[in-house]
Design a protein around this motif. Structure first.
Motif, PDB file in Angstrom:
ATOM      1  N   VAL A   1       0.861  -1.187   0.000  1.00 39.63           N
ATOM      2  CA  VAL A   1       0.000   0.000   0.000  1.00 39.63           C
ATOM      3  C   VAL A   1       0.898   1.237   0.000  1.00 39.63           C
ATOM      4  N   PRO A   2       0.742   2.151  -0.977  1.00 43.31           N
ATOM      5  CA  PRO A   2       1.581   3.360  -1.029  1.00 43.31           C
ATOM      6  C   PRO A   2       1.145   4.383   0.010  1.00 43.31           C
ATOM      7  N   LEU A   3       1.415   4.074   1.233  1.00 40.51           N
ATOM      8  CA  LEU A   3       0.943   4.857   2.370  1.00 40.51           C
ATOM      9  C   LEU A   3       2.003   5.863   2.790  1.00 40.51           C
ATOM     10  N   THR A   4       1.604   7.096   3.056  1.00 38.97           N
ATOM     11  CA  THR A   4       2.550   8.097   3.536  1.00 38.97           C
ATOM     12  C   THR A   4       2.701   7.987   5.051  1.00 38.97           C
ATOM     13  N   ASP A   5       3.759   8.598   5.561  1.00 36.10           N
ATOM     14  CA  ASP A   5       3.983   8.598   7.009  1.00 36.10           C
ATOM     15  C   ASP A   5       2.794   9.214   7.746  1.00 36.10           C
ATOM     16  N   ALA A   6       2.324  10.360   7.234  1.00 39.84           N
ATOM     17  CA  ALA A   6       1.227  11.074   7.900  1.00 39.84           C
ATOM     18  C   ALA A   6      -0.058  10.256   7.860  1.00 39.84           C
ATOM     19  N   ALA A   7      -0.327   9.588   6.732  1.00 36.92           N
ATOM     20  CA  ALA A   7      -1.551   8.777   6.630  1.00 36.92           C
ATOM     21  C   ALA A   7      -1.514   7.607   7.603  1.00 36.92           C
ATOM     22  N   LEU A   8      -0.347   6.978   7.751  1.00 37.85           N
ATOM     23  CA  LEU A   8      -0.238   5.866   8.699  1.00 37.85           C
ATOM     24  C   LEU A   8      -0.490   6.352  10.119  1.00 37.85           C
ATOM     25  N   ARG A   9       0.064   7.499  10.460  1.00 36.66           N
ATOM     26  CA  ARG A   9      -0.170   8.049  11.802  1.00 36.66           C
ATOM     27  C   ARG A   9      -1.656   8.323  12.019  1.00 36.66           C
ATOM     28  N   ARG A  10      -2.333   8.853  11.009  1.00 35.97           N
ATOM     29  CA  ARG A  10      -3.759   9.150  11.147  1.00 35.97           C
ATOM     30  C   ARG A  10      -4.570   7.868  11.311  1.00 35.97           C
ATOM     31  N   VAL A  11      -4.188   6.819  10.581  1.00 33.06           N
ATOM     32  CA  VAL A  11      -4.890   5.543  10.705  1.00 33.06           C
ATOM     33  C   VAL A  11      -4.755   4.993  12.114  1.00 33.06           C
ATOM     34  N   VAL A  12      -3.519   4.982  12.634  1.00 32.65           N
ATOM     35  CA  VAL A  12      -3.292   4.443  13.981  1.00 32.65           C
ATOM     36  C   VAL A  12      -3.980   5.302  15.035  1.00 32.65           C
ATOM     37  N   ALA A  13      -3.912   6.620  14.868  1.00 33.42           N
ATOM     38  CA  ALA A  13      -4.537   7.520  15.836  1.00 33.42           C
ATOM     39  C   ALA A  13      -6.052   7.365  15.857  1.00 33.42           C
ATOM     40  N   ALA A  14      -6.627   6.935  14.732  1.00 36.74           N
ATOM     41  CA  ALA A  14      -8.089   6.807  14.647  1.00 36.74           C
ATOM     42  C   ALA A  14      -8.611   5.540  15.296  1.00 36.74           C
ATOM     43  N   CYS A  15      -7.715   4.649  15.721  1.00 34.66           N
ATOM     44  CA  CYS A  15      -8.136   3.322  16.208  1.00 34.66           C
ATOM     45  C   CYS A  15      -7.641   3.089  17.626  1.00 34.66           C
ATOM     46  N   PRO A  16      -8.347   3.582  18.627  1.00 28.27           N
ATOM     47  CA  PRO A  16      -7.864   3.421  20.009  1.00 28.27           C
ATOM     48  C   PRO A  16      -7.820   1.984  20.487  1.00 28.27           C
ATOM     49  N   ARG A  17      -8.571   1.079  19.830  1.00 27.66           N
ATOM     50  CA  ARG A  17      -8.582  -0.322  20.252  1.00 27.66           C
ATOM     51  C   ARG A  17      -7.638  -1.179  19.413  1.00 27.66           C
ATOM     52  N   LEU A  18      -6.831  -0.578  18.581  1.00 25.55           N
ATOM     53  CA  LEU A  18      -5.940  -1.332  17.700  1.00 25.55           C
ATOM     54  C   LEU A  18      -4.991  -2.204  18.521  1.00 25.55           C
ATOM     55  N   ARG A  19      -5.022  -3.527  18.242  1.00 25.91           N
ATOM     56  CA  ARG A  19      -4.158  -4.463  18.963  1.00 25.91           C
ATOM     57  C   ARG A  19      -3.180  -5.175  18.044  1.00 25.91           C
ATOM     58  N   GLU A  20      -3.418  -5.173  16.721  1.00 27.72           N
ATOM     59  CA  GLU A  20      -2.520  -5.854  15.783  1.00 27.72           C
ATOM     60  C   GLU A  20      -2.338  -5.003  14.532  1.00 27.72           C
ATOM     61  N   LEU A  21      -1.081  -4.686  14.216  1.00 29.88           N
ATOM     62  CA  LEU A  21      -0.761  -3.891  13.032  1.00 29.88           C
ATOM     63  C   LEU A  21       0.329  -4.600  12.248  1.00 29.88           C
ATOM     64  N   GLU A  22       0.076  -4.844  10.966  1.00 27.59           N
ATOM     65  CA  GLU A  22       1.045  -5.500  10.100  1.00 27.59           C
ATOM     66  C   GLU A  22       1.226  -4.665   8.841  1.00 27.59           C
ATOM     67  N   ILE A  23       2.489  -4.320   8.534  1.00 24.99           N
ATOM     68  CA  ILE A  23       2.814  -3.492   7.374  1.00 24.99           C
ATOM     69  C   ILE A  23       3.833  -4.239   6.539  1.00 24.99           C
ATOM     70  N   ARG A  24       3.488  -4.545   5.286  1.00 27.35           N
ATOM     71  CA  ARG A  24       4.393  -5.272   4.391  1.00 27.35           C
ATOM     72  C   ARG A  24       4.536  -4.532   3.072  1.00 27.35           C
ATOM     73  N   TYR A  25       5.782  -4.330   2.644  1.00 30.09           N
ATOM     74  CA  TYR A  25       6.099  -3.753   1.326  1.00 30.09           C
ATOM     75  C   TYR A  25       5.437  -2.389   1.110  1.00 30.09           C
ATOM     76  N   CYS A  26       5.313  -1.614   2.142  1.00 36.39           N
ATOM     77  CA  CYS A  26       4.778  -0.250   2.012  1.00 36.39           C
ATOM     78  C   CYS A  26       5.966   0.688   1.821  1.00 36.39           C
ATOM     79  N   ARG A  27       6.361   0.882   0.570  1.00 30.70           N
ATOM     80  CA  ARG A  27       7.665   1.465   0.275  1.00 30.70           C
ATOM     81  C   ARG A  27       7.668   2.977   0.136  1.00 30.70           C
ATOM     82  N   ARG A  28       6.574   3.617   0.488  1.00 30.19           N
ATOM     83  CA  ARG A  28       6.600   5.076   0.589  1.00 30.19           C
ATOM     84  C   ARG A  28       6.903   5.531   2.014  1.00 30.19           C
ATOM     85  N   LEU A  29       6.787   4.626   2.948  1.00 28.87           N
ATOM     86  CA  LEU A  29       7.038   4.988   4.341  1.00 28.87           C
ATOM     87  C   LEU A  29       8.519   5.283   4.557  1.00 28.87           C
TER      88      LEU A  29
END
Length: 489
Positions: free
Chosen positions: A185-213
């Motif tokens: 996923v061509p995800l930016t640093d800021a977008a990833l932060r917004r995704v994580v910040a939006a999910c207070p119950r997030l317990r599992e995060l997996e990032i593979r081949y996201c080469r814009r980070l």
């Protein structure tokens, strides 16, 4: 009738199980009020409940929509229309698989709106045909389909996105989302932060081949409930910052080690599972503090290290006179890219520096190539003395790609002499991949196998009950816990 009723009674803890005696319609009504994960767990109550959760909706609770390559616009339209005819009823899981080209952005939004209207809990979006290693899956392409986060389902618990662009709205909130998997996923640093910040119950995060980070930074975004964090081959990322995460239990990393990273004591001290793999041949040791934390992690139960991470730990131990006890470690896995004198020395150095008194299972993945590293320009490396103890509870060892080379044999001899409780030693010959997907044992290993077996079976053993097995065990009972993380290089 009374006798028949007695036969149908279910007893739990000495009391009659009246709930299981209810009609199916009422049981399904109960299951419809539960989240998917809780509904599945009711299968443990009794045989009556087993598999009942899959019938809790009057229509199939899971929908898999696949749009094959080359499908005409009319065919795609008919598939989407058939989905609409199902009606907007509750659904546990929605999977959309497509190939590059067959779906327009409005059609994708139509599918996402439908999933949201059905209050889906598991949402899987996958673009095939143009993602994966060697592709540009981590770089946004013109006309690339975009998923707008959040996707709108009020009960969404698990989100998996592969090969699609993902944008995140500022100040979004998804109070139910617990698991996020992002692949190519061509995800930016800021977008990833917004995704994580939006999910207070997030317990599992997996990032593979996201080469814009480039900078993975979760400080001040509220990742307090994160339990499992996986990063695989985000090749442009150079920095990692994880805040104090008291619930973090699993950290798995594969790729080029970050030149700048902060896994603070608070973020690491609770770790139980750790996987560190550099992802390639040895090219020197750039500055990094990631592997140097290993000797301090007293709560680890499962640890996987590649040969480069072993080098880091060995170098750190040489500069810092210390002895650390990984008192809780039960399983250890070494991924060896080479087996020269220096590699064997790193293994011995680790076992000396990081005493593992409770270690039960050891896996060693040896290099697959057939030449012996010992004979190639490594003779000047001083040999490390093996540790004197620390393997008293080791009962299982599995070495894959075993060829009987000098340093491999030295490691086998050491383990047989020191592991007094060793029950099984698996020595598995290397296998060769063919373009047809077939695998065969290499002929040169077969030529040596009888000689090797005889030689190994005559080695001194600390335990007379040790079985030495030269074949892969049936099924997958004897597998390392981190097997699913392995990335082929």
């Amino acid at each position: 009738m009374v006798g028949e009723t007695e036969k149908r009674r279910r007893v739990i803890g000495g009391e009659e199980d009246r709930i299981s005696e209810l009609p199916d319609a009422l049981l399904l009504q109960i299951l419809s009020l539960l989240p998917l994960k809780s509904a599945i767990r009711t299968g443990a109550l009794s045989s009556r409940w087993r598999g009942l959760w899959g019938q809790r909706w009057p229509v199939p609770s899971s929908l898999c929509l696949r749009l094959p390559p080359g499908a005409s616009a009319a065919a795609r339209g008919e598939q989407l229309a058939a989905t609409d005819r199902r009606g907007r009823r509750r659904m546990d899981c929605f999977t959309l698989t497509l190939h590059a080209g067959p779906l327009a952005q409005p059609d994708l939004m139509r599918c996402l709106d439908y999933a949201a209207a059905c209050e889906v809990e598991d949402l899987h979006l996958r673009l095939d045909g143009s993602v994966g290693r060697g592709s540009r899956g981590g770089t946004r392409r013109p006309g690339m389909l975009t998923v707008h986060f959040p996707v709108g389902s009020p009960l969404l618990a698990r989100l998996s996105v592969r090969g699609l662009n993902l944008t995140a709205a500022a100040n979004a909130m998804v109070a139910t989302l617990e698991v996020i998997h992002l692949h190519s996923v061509p995800l930016t640093d800021a977008a990833l932060r917004r995704v994580v910040a939006a999910c207070p119950r997030l317990r599992e995060l997996e990032i593979r081949y996201c080469r814009r980070l480039r900078r993975i930074d979760f400080t001040n975004v509220g990742a307090a409930n994160l339990k499992s964090f996986t990063i695989v081959d985000c090749s442009r990322a150079t920095e990692l910052r994880v805040p104090v995460a008291p619930r973090l239990r699993s950290f798995r990393f594969s790729g080029t080690f970050f030149s700048s990273n902060i896994l603070s004591g608070g973020a690491m001290e609770s770790l139980e599972h750790l996987y560190l793999c550099s992802g390639g041949p040895e090219t020197g040791l750039p500055p990094t503090n990631l592997p140097s934390a290993v000797p301090r992690l007293s709560n680890l139960t499962v640890l996987t290290l590649c040969s480069i991470a072993l080098q880091y730990v060995s170098a750190f131990a040489a500069k810092n006179v210390m002895e650390s006890k990984l008192c809780s470690l039960r399983e250890l896995h070494f991924l060896m890219f080479g087996m020269a004198n220096s590699n064997l020395a790193d293994i011995y150095s680790f076992l000396k520096t990081c005493c593992c008194p409770q270690l039960e299972r050891l896996f060693v993945q040896l290099p697959a190539y057939t030449h012996d590293s010992f004979t190639e320009n490594f003779l000047e490396v001083a040999e490390e003395e093996p540790p004197k103890g620390g393997l008293e509870n080791l009962w299982l060892v599995k070495m894959t790609n075993f060829k009987g080379h000098r340093n491999e044999m030295q490691l086998v001899e050491f383990l047989l002499r020191k592991a007094s409780c060793l029950k099984k030693l698996f020595l598995i010959a290397p296998k060769e991949d063919h373009h047809q997907g077939l695998r065969k044992v290499q002929s040169d290993v077969l030529m040596l196998s009888n000689f090797l077996k005889t030689k190994i079976l005559l080695l001194e053993r600390a335990s007379a009950n040790t079985q030495i097995i030269f074949s892969e065990p049936d099924g997958h009972q004897i597998q390392a816990l981190h097997s699913e993380v392995f990335v082929r290089f």
